[in-house]
Write a protein that holds these residues in place. Structure first.
Motif, PDB file in Angstrom:
ATOM      1  N   ILE A  25      -2.875   5.874  -5.002  1.00  0.00           N
ATOM      2  CA  ILE A  25      -4.160   5.860  -4.151  1.00  0.00           C
ATOM      3  C   ILE A  25      -4.438   7.223  -3.820  1.00  0.00           C
ATOM      4  CG2 ILE A  25      -5.084   5.198  -1.745  1.00  0.00           C
ATOM      5  CD1 ILE A  25      -2.731   2.882  -1.989  1.00  0.00           C
ATOM      6  N   GLU A  26      -3.753   7.948  -3.633  1.00  0.00           N
ATOM      7  CA  GLU A  26      -4.066   9.715  -3.334  1.00  0.00           C
ATOM      8  C   GLU A  26      -4.786  10.291  -4.412  1.00  0.00           C
ATOM      9  OE1 GLU A  26      -0.660  10.800  -0.139  1.00  0.00           O
ATOM     10  OE2 GLU A  26      -0.329  11.380  -1.982  1.00  0.00           O
ATOM     11  N   HIS A  27      -4.426   9.933  -5.505  1.00  0.00           N
ATOM     12  CA  HIS A  27      -4.971  10.538  -6.820  1.00  0.00           C
ATOM     13  C   HIS A  27      -6.091   9.722  -7.512  1.00  0.00           C
ATOM     14  CE1 HIS A  27      -0.962  12.835  -6.233  1.00  0.00           C
ATOM     15  NE2 HIS A  27      -2.023  13.807  -6.451  1.00  0.00           N
ATOM     16  N   ILE A  28      -6.443   8.529  -6.853  1.00  0.00           N
ATOM     17  CA  ILE A  28      -7.412   7.712  -7.517  1.00  0.00           C
ATOM     18  C   ILE A  28      -8.709   8.200  -7.928  1.00  0.00           C
ATOM     19  CG2 ILE A  28      -8.573   7.148  -5.391  1.00  0.00           C
ATOM     20  CD1 ILE A  28      -7.571   4.520  -8.127  1.00  0.00           C
ATOM     21  N   ASP A  29      -9.088   9.365  -7.566  1.00  0.00           N
ATOM     22  CA  ASP A  29     -10.374  10.081  -7.811  1.00  0.00           C
ATOM     23  C   ASP A  29     -10.047  10.837  -9.281  1.00  0.00           C
ATOM     24  OD1 ASP A  29     -11.691   9.180  -5.581  1.00  0.00           O
ATOM     25  OD2 ASP A  29     -11.312  11.018  -4.438  1.00  0.00           O
ATOM     26  N   VAL A  30      -8.750  11.374  -9.373  1.00  0.00           N
ATOM     27  CA  VAL A  30      -8.687  11.930 -10.421  1.00  0.00           C
ATOM     28  C   VAL A  30      -8.406  10.980 -11.967  1.00  0.00           C
ATOM     29  CG1 VAL A  30      -6.684  13.524 -11.623  1.00  0.00           C
ATOM     30  CG2 VAL A  30      -7.501  13.774  -9.214  1.00  0.00           C
ATOM     31  N   TYR A  31      -7.769   9.942 -11.367  1.00  0.00           N
ATOM     32  CA  TYR A  31      -7.489   8.907 -12.383  1.00  0.00           C
ATOM     33  C   TYR A  31      -8.714   8.248 -13.021  1.00  0.00           C
ATOM     34  CZ  TYR A  31      -2.666   9.212 -11.234  1.00  0.00           C
ATOM     35  OH  TYR A  31      -1.298   9.654 -10.773  1.00  0.00           O
ATOM     36  N   ARG A  32      -9.492   8.332 -12.209  1.00  0.00           N
ATOM     37  CA  ARG A  32     -11.246   7.674 -12.288  1.00  0.00           C
ATOM     38  C   ARG A  32     -11.686   8.881 -13.531  1.00  0.00           C
ATOM     39  NH1 ARG A  32     -12.997   5.338  -6.600  1.00  0.00           N
ATOM     40  NH2 ARG A  32     -11.842   3.375  -7.107  1.00  0.00           N
ATOM     41  N   GLU A  33     -11.698  10.028 -13.120  1.00  0.00           N
ATOM     42  CA  GLU A  33     -12.377  10.869 -13.765  1.00  0.00           C
ATOM     43  C   GLU A  33     -11.764  10.881 -15.601  1.00  0.00           C
ATOM     44  OE1 GLU A  33     -12.606  14.660 -12.418  1.00  0.00           O
ATOM     45  OE2 GLU A  33     -13.685  14.048 -10.546  1.00  0.00           O
ATOM     46  N   LEU A  34     -10.191  10.661 -15.276  1.00  0.00           N
ATOM     47  CA  LEU A  34      -9.788  10.840 -16.521  1.00  0.00           C
ATOM     48  C   LEU A  34     -10.150   9.668 -17.614  1.00  0.00           C
ATOM     49  CD1 LEU A  34      -5.911  11.704 -15.620  1.00  0.00           C
ATOM     50  CD2 LEU A  34      -7.689  13.111 -16.749  1.00  0.00           C
ATOM     51  N   GLY A  35     -10.540   8.583 -17.036  1.00  0.00           N
ATOM     52  CA  GLY A  35     -11.091   7.421 -18.013  1.00  0.00           C
ATOM     53  C   GLY A  35     -10.066   6.563 -18.471  1.00  0.00           C
ATOM     54  N   ASN A  36      -9.202   6.954 -19.565  1.00  0.00           N
ATOM     55  CA  ASN A  36      -8.136   6.027 -19.789  1.00  0.00           C
ATOM     56  C   ASN A  36      -6.800   6.621 -20.091  1.00  0.00           C
ATOM     57  OD1 ASN A  36      -8.058   6.851 -22.410  1.00  0.00           O
ATOM     58  ND2 ASN A  36     -10.176   5.798 -22.673  1.00  0.00           N
ATOM     59  N   ALA A  37      -5.791   5.836 -20.276  1.00  0.00           N
ATOM     60  CA  ALA A  37      -4.485   6.452 -20.525  1.00  0.00           C
ATOM     61  C   ALA A  37      -4.347   7.187 -21.848  1.00  0.00           C
ATOM     62  CB  ALA A  37      -3.527   5.258 -20.501  1.00  0.00           C
ATOM     63  N   ASP A  38      -4.963   6.821 -22.868  1.00  0.00           N
ATOM     64  CA  ASP A  38      -4.860   7.617 -23.917  1.00  0.00           C
ATOM     65  C   ASP A  38      -5.099   9.136 -24.247  1.00  0.00           C
ATOM     66  OD1 ASP A  38      -4.452   5.043 -25.170  1.00  0.00           O
ATOM     67  OD2 ASP A  38      -6.287   4.544 -25.768  1.00  0.00           O
ATOM     68  N   PHE A  39      -6.217   9.386 -23.186  1.00  0.00           N
ATOM     69  CA  PHE A  39      -6.359  10.815 -23.147  1.00  0.00           C
ATOM     70  C   PHE A  39      -5.144  11.352 -22.581  1.00  0.00           C
ATOM     71  CE2 PHE A  39      -8.416  14.063 -20.466  1.00  0.00           C
ATOM     72  CZ  PHE A  39      -9.066  15.042 -21.361  1.00  0.00           C
ATOM     73  N   LEU A  40      -4.646  10.766 -21.325  1.00  0.00           N
ATOM     74  CA  LEU A  40      -3.515  11.355 -20.949  1.00  0.00           C
ATOM     75  C   LEU A  40      -2.425  11.606 -21.735  1.00  0.00           C
ATOM     76  CD1 LEU A  40      -3.344   9.755 -17.255  1.00  0.00           C
ATOM     77  CD2 LEU A  40      -3.988  12.104 -17.722  1.00  0.00           C
ATOM     78  N   ARG A  41      -2.075  10.582 -22.617  1.00  0.00           N
ATOM     79  CA  ARG A  41      -0.886  10.587 -23.656  1.00  0.00           C
ATOM     80  C   ARG A  41      -1.220  11.769 -24.572  1.00  0.00           C
ATOM     81  NH1 ARG A  41      -1.798   4.976 -24.201  1.00  0.00           N
ATOM     82  NH2 ARG A  41      -0.356   3.909 -22.632  1.00  0.00           N
ATOM     83  N   ASP A  42      -2.666  11.883 -25.070  1.00  0.00           N
ATOM     84  CA  ASP A  42      -2.937  12.923 -25.915  1.00  0.00           C
ATOM     85  C   ASP A  42      -2.652  14.447 -25.005  1.00  0.00           C
ATOM     86  OD1 ASP A  42      -4.204  14.099 -28.337  1.00  0.00           O
ATOM     87  OD2 ASP A  42      -6.059  14.209 -27.279  1.00  0.00           O
ATOM     88  N   LEU A  43      -3.031  14.468 -24.021  1.00  0.00           N
ATOM     89  CA  LEU A  43      -2.821  15.580 -23.276  1.00  0.00           C
ATOM     90  C   LEU A  43      -1.254  16.039 -23.121  1.00  0.00           C
ATOM     91  CD1 LEU A  43      -5.554  15.671 -20.333  1.00  0.00           C
ATOM     92  CD2 LEU A  43      -5.440  16.964 -22.491  1.00  0.00           C
TER      93      LEU A  43
ATOM     94  N   TRP B  14       0.604  -1.220   0.034  1.00  0.00           N
ATOM     95  CA  TRP B  14      -0.166   0.080   0.082  1.00  0.00           C
ATOM     96  C   TRP B  14       1.000   1.208   0.138  1.00  0.00           C
ATOM     97  CZ3 TRP B  14      -5.572   0.566   1.317  1.00  0.00           C
ATOM     98  CH2 TRP B  14      -6.350  -0.844   1.117  1.00  0.00           C
ATOM     99  N   LEU B  15       1.972   1.279   0.774  1.00  0.00           N
ATOM    100  CA  LEU B  15       2.779   2.488   0.682  1.00  0.00           C
ATOM    101  C   LEU B  15       3.486   2.664  -0.703  1.00  0.00           C
ATOM    102  CD1 LEU B  15       4.773   2.146   4.240  1.00  0.00           C
ATOM    103  CD2 LEU B  15       3.203   3.696   3.302  1.00  0.00           C
ATOM    104  N   ASP B  16       3.853   1.453  -1.379  1.00  0.00           N
ATOM    105  CA  ASP B  16       4.480   1.658  -2.767  1.00  0.00           C
ATOM    106  C   ASP B  16       3.680   2.349  -3.638  1.00  0.00           C
ATOM    107  OD1 ASP B  16       6.556   0.386  -1.984  1.00  0.00           O
ATOM    108  OD2 ASP B  16       6.241  -1.719  -3.071  1.00  0.00           O
ATOM    109  N   ASP B  17       1.873   2.249  -3.363  1.00  0.00           N
ATOM    110  CA  ASP B  17       1.022   2.618  -4.373  1.00  0.00           C
ATOM    111  C   ASP B  17       0.333   3.788  -3.594  1.00  0.00           C
ATOM    112  OD1 ASP B  17       1.678   0.751  -6.094  1.00  0.00           O
ATOM    113  OD2 ASP B  17       0.126  -0.686  -5.310  1.00  0.00           O
ATOM    114  N   LEU B  18       1.110   4.425  -2.909  1.00  0.00           N
ATOM    115  CA  LEU B  18       0.376   5.655  -1.834  1.00  0.00           C
ATOM    116  C   LEU B  18      -0.006   6.732  -2.775  1.00  0.00           C
ATOM    117  CD1 LEU B  18      -0.460   6.481   0.686  1.00  0.00           C
ATOM    118  CD2 LEU B  18       1.735   7.679   0.978  1.00  0.00           C
ATOM    119  N   THR B  19       0.838   7.182  -3.802  1.00  0.00           N
ATOM    120  CA  THR B  19       0.523   8.198  -4.884  1.00  0.00           C
ATOM    121  C   THR B  19      -0.428   7.930  -5.816  1.00  0.00           C
ATOM    122  OG1 THR B  19       3.172   8.289  -4.831  1.00  0.00           O
ATOM    123  CG2 THR B  19       1.954   9.927  -6.468  1.00  0.00           C
TER     124      THR B  19
END
Lengths: 253, 181
Positions: free
Chosen positions: B148-166, B141-146
């Motif tokens: 986990i802290e931003h899990i809500d943001v990642y959920r809103e983004l939907g998928n990784a392709d969108f992030l790559r595009d940005l 859990w400590l390894d994945d802390l970052t």
């Protein structure tokens, strides 16, 4: 009447019978001594109450080379113990063979006798001849073996008169057949079978006393020590045994 | 004769005396008295002779020797016993049946019990090794802390392709000025 049978002077110095030397015969004389080796914490120890604990008596046995071997075994010398096994195995097995009636049981029990001696070697004290101690253990083990055997036979073969402790059927037949014509000359094998049957006709205690006296040339005193009896009881036992043997064999003389 | 005065040749004590005489177990004085009696009584002599003859016939009894393997087998057993003496010590105060062949012996371990015990030991060892080598859940859990802290943001983004595009557009590069419209 006062006792007329006495033990040799050298023995009188070291042995005091709890029953006294009465000359009257009877079963009461065959009762085991009140306290015996068997009742000692360790039955393999030589703690006969009849033996006065004196230095002369102790040193008398130290001259026995087998006692010396046993003392070496006590100190951890296994080679000395092996020597004792080699020296006594045939003598022990021969006596046990006639007591138990078969070679296999004699060897098994003989092995058990040496096992008991070896286990108790650290407690050994030179208060008797080695052979007396060994046959004392053998006598007790044989008694137990016969008792257990009798129980087994009661459970499985009620009514049967054959088996390792009874007269062998062949010898029994020969004795019966020969009794019908005692005058005929028996060959050596027949005589041997008759003698075995005569021995089998004795009680277990008579048989043991006879074997120790005949095979081991034990004195009455040593037989008494071996069998937990008084010397007077041994005298009575052997007397009856020899009377029985005479009665059995007399028709064939 | 004094020794025989109150005994008859049929009495047990008389026979005992004769047998003890034959066995050489009578003292000297009694031996002499028996010998005197024997010399004057043929019936007694005959009785003693028969007793002696029956006794001598016992010499015909076989005296079987121990088998060839007896000593080696016995000594081998003793070695085994010696090795286990410390484990199977005899009680200090053995009962009166100390020479009883039915005395308790070391218990034999059955193969089933041995296998069961082995299985339990192996299981325990496996468990211990697992406990030592496995990482605790808290470390993961400590390894994945970052994340986990931003899990809500990642959920809103939907998928990784969108992030790559940005990222390609430089939207995520805060130090670059925005492109003119």
């Amino acid at each position: 009447m006062t006792a007329t049978w006495q033990v040799p002077a050298i023995v009188r110095l070291t042995v005091v019978s709890s029953n006294g030397y009465t000359s009257s015969a009877g079963e009461r004389n065959e009762k085991p001594l009140e306290r015996s080796w068997v009742e000692c914490p360790d039955a393999t120890q030589m703690e006969s109450p009849d033996v006065v604990k004196s230095e002369p008596a102790l040193s008398q046995y130290l001259h026995d080379p087998d006692v010396q071997l046993m003392l070496r075994a006590k100190r951890g010398d296994d080679a000395a113990f092996s020597q004792l096994v080699e020296s006594y195995q045939d003598r022990l097995v021969a006596v046990l063979f006639h007591l138990l009636g078969n070679q296999e049981a004699a060897e098994d029990l003989g092995q058990e006798v040496f096992l008991r001696i070896y286990r108790n070697r650290s407690k050994y004290e030179a208060k008797a001849k080695f052979s007396t101690w060994m046959f004392h253990i053998a006598n007790n083990l044989a008694s137990n073996w016969r008792r257990d055997g009798a129980r087994r036979r009661e459970a499985s073969l009620a009514g049967s008169d054959s088996g390792p402790l009874g007269a062998r059927p062949q010898e029994q037949l020969l004795a019966e057949k020969s009794a019908l014509m005692p005058a005929r000359v028996l060959d050596r094998n027949e005589t041997q079978s008759l003698v075995r049957a005569a021995l089998e006709s004795l009680s277990d205690r008579q048989k043991m006393a006879v074997l120790l006296h005949k095979f081991e040339q034990m004195s009455y005193i040593d037989i008494a020590a071996t069998m937990d009896l008084s010397p007077q009881a041994v005298k009575s036992l052997l007397s009856r045994a020899r009377e029985n043997l005479k009665a059995y064999l007399e028709p064939f003389f | 004769m004094a020794i025989m005065s109150d005994e008859t040749p049929q009495s047990p004590s008389f026979t005992e005396k004769l047998v003890a005489y034959l066995d050489g177990e009578l003292p000297e004085a009694a031996t002499r008295e028996v010998e005197q009696a024997l010399s004057s009584d043929p019936a007694m002599r005959s009785d003693v002779e028969k007793l002696n003859r029956a006794w001598e016939l016992l010499d015909l009894l076989p005296r079987p020797n121990a088998s060839g393997e007896f000593s080696s087998r016995t000594l081998a057993t003793l070695q085994v016993v010696d090795g286990t003496t410390e484990l199977v010590a005899e009680p200090e105060t053995a009962p009166t049946v100390a020479l009883d062949t039915s005395a308790p012996r070391p218990l034999a371990v059955s193969p089933l019990v041995a296998w069961s015990a082995g299985l339990v030991v192996v299981s325990l060892l496996g468990f211990a090794v697992g406990r030592m080598t496995a990482r605790p859940n808290s470390d993961v859990w400590l390894d994945d802390l970052t994340l986990i802290e931003h899990i809500d943001v990642y959920r809103e983004l939907g998928n990784a392709d969108f992030l790559r595009d940005l990222k390609q557009r430089g939207v995520l590069d805060e130090r670059r000025p925005p492109e003119p419209r």
